[in-house]
Design an enzyme around this catalytic site. Structure first.
Site, PDB file in Angstrom:
ATOM      1  N   PHE A   1       0.935  -1.198   0.027  1.00  0.00           N
ATOM      2  CA  PHE A   1       0.062  -0.022   0.142  1.00  0.00           C
ATOM      3  C   PHE A   1       0.860   1.062   0.065  1.00  0.00           C
ATOM      4  CE2 PHE A   1      -2.347  -3.470   2.152  1.00  0.00           C
ATOM      5  CZ  PHE A   1      -3.330  -3.584   1.655  1.00  0.00           C
ATOM      6  N   LEU A   2       2.204   1.093  -0.586  1.00  0.00           N
ATOM      7  CA  LEU A   2       2.909   2.313  -0.387  1.00  0.00           C
ATOM      8  C   LEU A   2       2.722   3.408  -1.134  1.00  0.00           C
ATOM      9  CD1 LEU A   2       5.134   2.435  -3.105  1.00  0.00           C
ATOM     10  CD2 LEU A   2       6.079   0.403  -1.595  1.00  0.00           C
ATOM     11  N   ARG A   3       2.762   4.626  -0.791  1.00  0.00           N
ATOM     12  CA  ARG A   3       2.662   5.819  -1.598  1.00  0.00           C
ATOM     13  C   ARG A   3       4.059   6.104  -2.111  1.00  0.00           C
ATOM     14  NH1 ARG A   3       0.588   9.188   3.234  1.00  0.00           N
ATOM     15  NH2 ARG A   3       2.310   7.723   4.094  1.00  0.00           N
TER      16      ARG A   3
ATOM     17  N   ASN B   1      -7.456   1.290  -3.669  1.00  0.00           N
ATOM     18  CA  ASN B   1      -7.223   2.245  -4.777  1.00  0.00           C
ATOM     19  C   ASN B   1      -8.616   2.642  -5.376  1.00  0.00           C
ATOM     20  OD1 ASN B   1      -4.490   2.239  -3.862  1.00  0.00           O
ATOM     21  ND2 ASN B   1      -3.777   1.515  -5.969  1.00  0.00           N
TER      22      ASN B   1
ATOM     23  N   CYS C   1      -0.513   4.034 -10.440  1.00  0.00           N
ATOM     24  CA  CYS C   1      -1.275   3.193  -9.855  1.00  0.00           C
ATOM     25  C   CYS C   1      -2.849   3.373 -10.004  1.00  0.00           C
ATOM     26  CB  CYS C   1      -0.985   3.171  -8.277  1.00  0.00           C
ATOM     27  SG  CYS C   1       0.536   2.606  -7.913  1.00  0.00           S
TER      28      CYS C   1
HETATM   29  C1  UGA Z   1      -1.619   4.853  -4.433  1.00  0.00           C
HETATM   30  C2  UGA Z   1      -2.319   4.985  -3.075  1.00  0.00           C
HETATM   31  O1  UGA Z   1      -2.410   6.018  -2.347  1.00  0.00           O
HETATM   32  C3  UGA Z   1      -1.308   4.013  -2.537  1.00  0.00           C
HETATM   33  O2  UGA Z   1      -1.998   3.519  -1.215  1.00  0.00           O
HETATM   34  C4  UGA Z   1      -0.923   2.699  -3.156  1.00  0.00           C
HETATM   35  O3  UGA Z   1      -0.029   1.727  -2.553  1.00  0.00           O
HETATM   36  C5  UGA Z   1      -0.307   3.275  -4.622  1.00  0.00           C
HETATM   37  O4  UGA Z   1      -1.081   3.890  -5.200  1.00  0.00           O
HETATM   38  C6  UGA Z   1      -0.190   1.636  -5.397  1.00  0.00           C
HETATM   39  O5  UGA Z   1      -0.989   1.074  -5.764  1.00  0.00           O
HETATM   40  O6  UGA Z   1       0.889   1.531  -5.487  1.00  0.00           O
HETATM   41  P1  UGA Z   1       0.268   6.929  -5.101  1.00  0.00           P
HETATM   42  O7  UGA Z   1       0.012   6.567  -6.657  1.00  0.00           O
HETATM   43  O8  UGA Z   1       1.776   6.907  -4.731  1.00  0.00           O
HETATM   44  O9  UGA Z   1      -0.349   5.937  -4.279  1.00  0.00           O
HETATM   45  O10 UGA Z   1      -0.361   8.513  -5.047  1.00  0.00           O
HETATM   46  P2  UGA Z   1      -1.284   9.118  -4.237  1.00  0.00           P
HETATM   47  O11 UGA Z   1      -0.828   9.837  -3.058  1.00  0.00           O
HETATM   48  O12 UGA Z   1      -2.641   8.048  -4.046  1.00  0.00           O
HETATM   49  O13 UGA Z   1      -1.825  10.065  -5.223  1.00  0.00           O
HETATM   50  C7  UGA Z   1      -2.540   9.749  -6.440  1.00  0.00           C
HETATM   51  C8  UGA Z   1      -2.833  10.780  -7.221  1.00  0.00           C
HETATM   52  O14 UGA Z   1      -3.842  11.581  -6.650  1.00  0.00           O
HETATM   53  C9  UGA Z   1      -1.945  12.119  -7.278  1.00  0.00           C
HETATM   54  O15 UGA Z   1      -2.015  12.491  -8.809  1.00  0.00           O
HETATM   55  C10 UGA Z   1      -2.499  13.141  -6.457  1.00  0.00           C
HETATM   56  O16 UGA Z   1      -2.154  14.592  -6.722  1.00  0.00           O
HETATM   57  C11 UGA Z   1      -3.690  13.011  -6.654  1.00  0.00           C
HETATM   58  N1  UGA Z   1      -4.785  13.569  -5.083  1.00  0.00           N
HETATM   59  C12 UGA Z   1      -4.535  12.872  -4.061  1.00  0.00           C
HETATM   60  C13 UGA Z   1      -5.569  14.366  -5.645  1.00  0.00           C
HETATM   61  O17 UGA Z   1      -5.897  14.976  -6.587  1.00  0.00           O
HETATM   62  N2  UGA Z   1      -6.253  14.977  -4.573  1.00  0.00           N
HETATM   63  C14 UGA Z   1      -6.301  14.196  -3.194  1.00  0.00           C
HETATM   64  O18 UGA Z   1      -6.689  14.827  -2.279  1.00  0.00           O
HETATM   65  C15 UGA Z   1      -5.334  13.395  -3.225  1.00  0.00           C
END
Ligand code: UGA
Length: 435
Positions: free
Chosen positions: A148-150, A211, A263
């Site tokens: 579940f890493l970000r 996700n 992701c």
């Molecule tokens: C995501 C999940 O958060 C992780 O838990 C998961 O392990 C990972 O995918 C994966 O499947 O490997 P990540 O892709 O690193 O992690 O990024 P997020 O922090 O989830 O952000 C995703 C996107 O959503 C970004 O473009 C961010 O800017 C956007 N976002 C996030 C928003 O537009 N609004 C928000 O409030 C939060």
């Protein structure tokens, strides 16, 4: 413990280094010799805070080895599968790398070994792979332990996750797998991390449903932003207000350009494709809307830019701040920021772009943009400034100084991250998302 990690991409490289950090003896395998050479030299192939430090520590301690030779995994008791599952042409996940990793691993397995899947896979994959592993090596067991890493917090999320999920078969093999994983994660468990033991299908579903939920939450608030834009309401204030309700929560309610990265976008599509295969496509019909709302945000910013440039984009100078899909990352996979910048170039704008980390990764796939090495250089003489990734460096820009650099003081805050009053006071026309 002796551990192997198959696949040294984002997930695998971080996992391998983190396992060494936890005190294990790790051999990390990848088919890409360039990647292996860089990692062996302590050079992380992507920007991830904290990774260079734990990688250097692991190499210095002799607890990690990188190789392209799968035979090196022999002697490890736990083998983590951390290869990619990219989006295939139909939207379904492409399992080529997972299947190849398992086929390459099986000849080197011994009785009592555990193959531990970490990759994000369509539900049902683990059962299929478990059957092929036990057919070849009856004493080996395949289990699933989703990740579940970000990005940006990958090391922290691996070493101190908010939960551990073990998907195991029932019976003695499952019990032995739980004991082996408890040994792998002994330090993490001692810190009080919750651990859930479930069946294989549930473990696979936990990952994709988490996700899907996060993507839905983001698209929900972006749908509210669309409505707020029409009625003159403020979606940030709305998010703050509904976020106080503990059942809703404020996290992942930031309206803006929506989600990108390696992701969420591919996972919601692969999940829909799998549900359709299983005859329950209807259950996930809403994810098509989640995807559509998300992609509309990018189109919306392009339209807004056209409007602010009075319909004549060709020949105009646009300063783009941010290219990565989110801050603290150099990842531009499916990045809304890079997509918007490229569309403006297509419309004839001269785009000067700057990202604190992602200029290099962006230039590889979008050479048509002009990349500059500072925010100042990006905004100089700009007719329009777009803030597309909420790096701290952009949040803390001095609007009065920026006003002195641009040709016209107009800014689109694509991530609602600027101090609107300060930018307005400096003479800027500020357009946010849903405010
Ligand atoms: C995501 C999940 O958060 C992780 O838990 C998961 O392990 C990972 O995918 C994966 O499947 O490997 P990540 O892709 O690193 O992690 O990024 P997020 O922090 O989830 O952000 C995703 C996107 O959503 C970004 O473009 C961010 O800017 C956007 N976002 C996030 C928003 O537009 N609004 C928000 O409030 C939060």
């Amino acid at each position: 413990m002796k551990i192997s990690v198959i696949g040294c991409g984002y997930l695998g490289a971080v996992h391998a280094a983190s396992m060494a950090k936890l005190g294990h003896d790790v051999v990390a395998v990848d088919v890409d010799p360039v990647k292996i050479e860089r990692l062996a030299a302590g050079d992380a192939p992507f920007f991830e805070p904290g990774l260079p430090e734990i990688l250097a520590e692991a190499i210095a301690s002799g607890r990690i080895r990188f190789t392209t030779d799968m035979a090196a995994v022999a002697g490890s008791r736990v083998h983590f599968l951390a290869v990619g599952t990219p989006q295939g042409p139909t939207g379904a996940a492409d399992l080529t790398y997972v299947d190849a990793a398992v086929a390459g691993l099986v000849p080197h397995l011994s009785d009592g070994d555990f193959v531990v899947g970490k990759s994000t896979v369509p539900v049902g994959t683990a059962a299929r792979l478990a059957a092929s592993v036990s057919e070849s090596v009856p004493g080996a067991t395949l289990v699933w332990n989703p990740e579940f890493l970000r990005e940006g917090f990958a090391v922290q999320d691996t070493i101190s996750p908010d939960r551990l999920v073990y998907g195991v078969p029932s019976g003695a093999a499952g019990d032995a797998a739980v004991a082996a994983l408890d040994e792998v994660y002994a330090t993490t468990l001692a810190d009080g991390t919750p651990r859930l033991v479930v069946d294989l299908a549930t473990a696979e579903l936990v990952k994709v449903s988490a996700n899907a939920f996060l993507a839905t939450k983001i698209s929900f608030i972006n749908a509210m932003a669309e409505i707020a834009e029409v009625v003159g309401a403020d979606v940030t204030a709305l998010a703050d207000a509904i976020g106080h309700d503990e059942r809703i929560g404020r996290k992942f309610l930031n309206a803006g350009l929506g989600f990108g990265g390696g992701c969420l976008p591919k996972d919601i599509r692969a999940f829909q494709a799998r549900a359709t295969e299983l005859g329950v496509g209807e259950s996930l019909d809403f994810l098509a809307d989640v995807d559509a709302i998300n992609l509309r945000r990018r189109a919306h910013v392009v339209t807004l830019a056209q409007e602010l440039l009075e319909g004549a984009v060709a020949g105009k100078r646009v300063g783009v701040l941010g290219l990565a899909f989110k801050p603290n990352s150099d990842d531009v996979r499916d990045s809304p920021a890079l997509d918007i910048a490229a569309r403006l170039v297509e419309l004839g704008a001269t785009v000067s772009a700057y990202d604190p980390q992602a200029n290099g990764t962006a230039a590889r796939i979008r050479p048509e943009l002009t990349y500059v090495d500072s925010a100042d250089a990006a905004v100089r003489d700009a007719d329009l400034v777009l803030v597309l990734t909420e790096w701290n460096e952009f949040r803390t820009l001095d609007p009065a100084r920026v006003a002195g650099l641009v040709a016209r003081p107009v800014v689109v805050d694509g991530r609602n991250c600027l101090d609107r009053d300060a930018w307005t006071a400096a003479g800027f026309t500020v357009r946010g998302m849903g405010r």
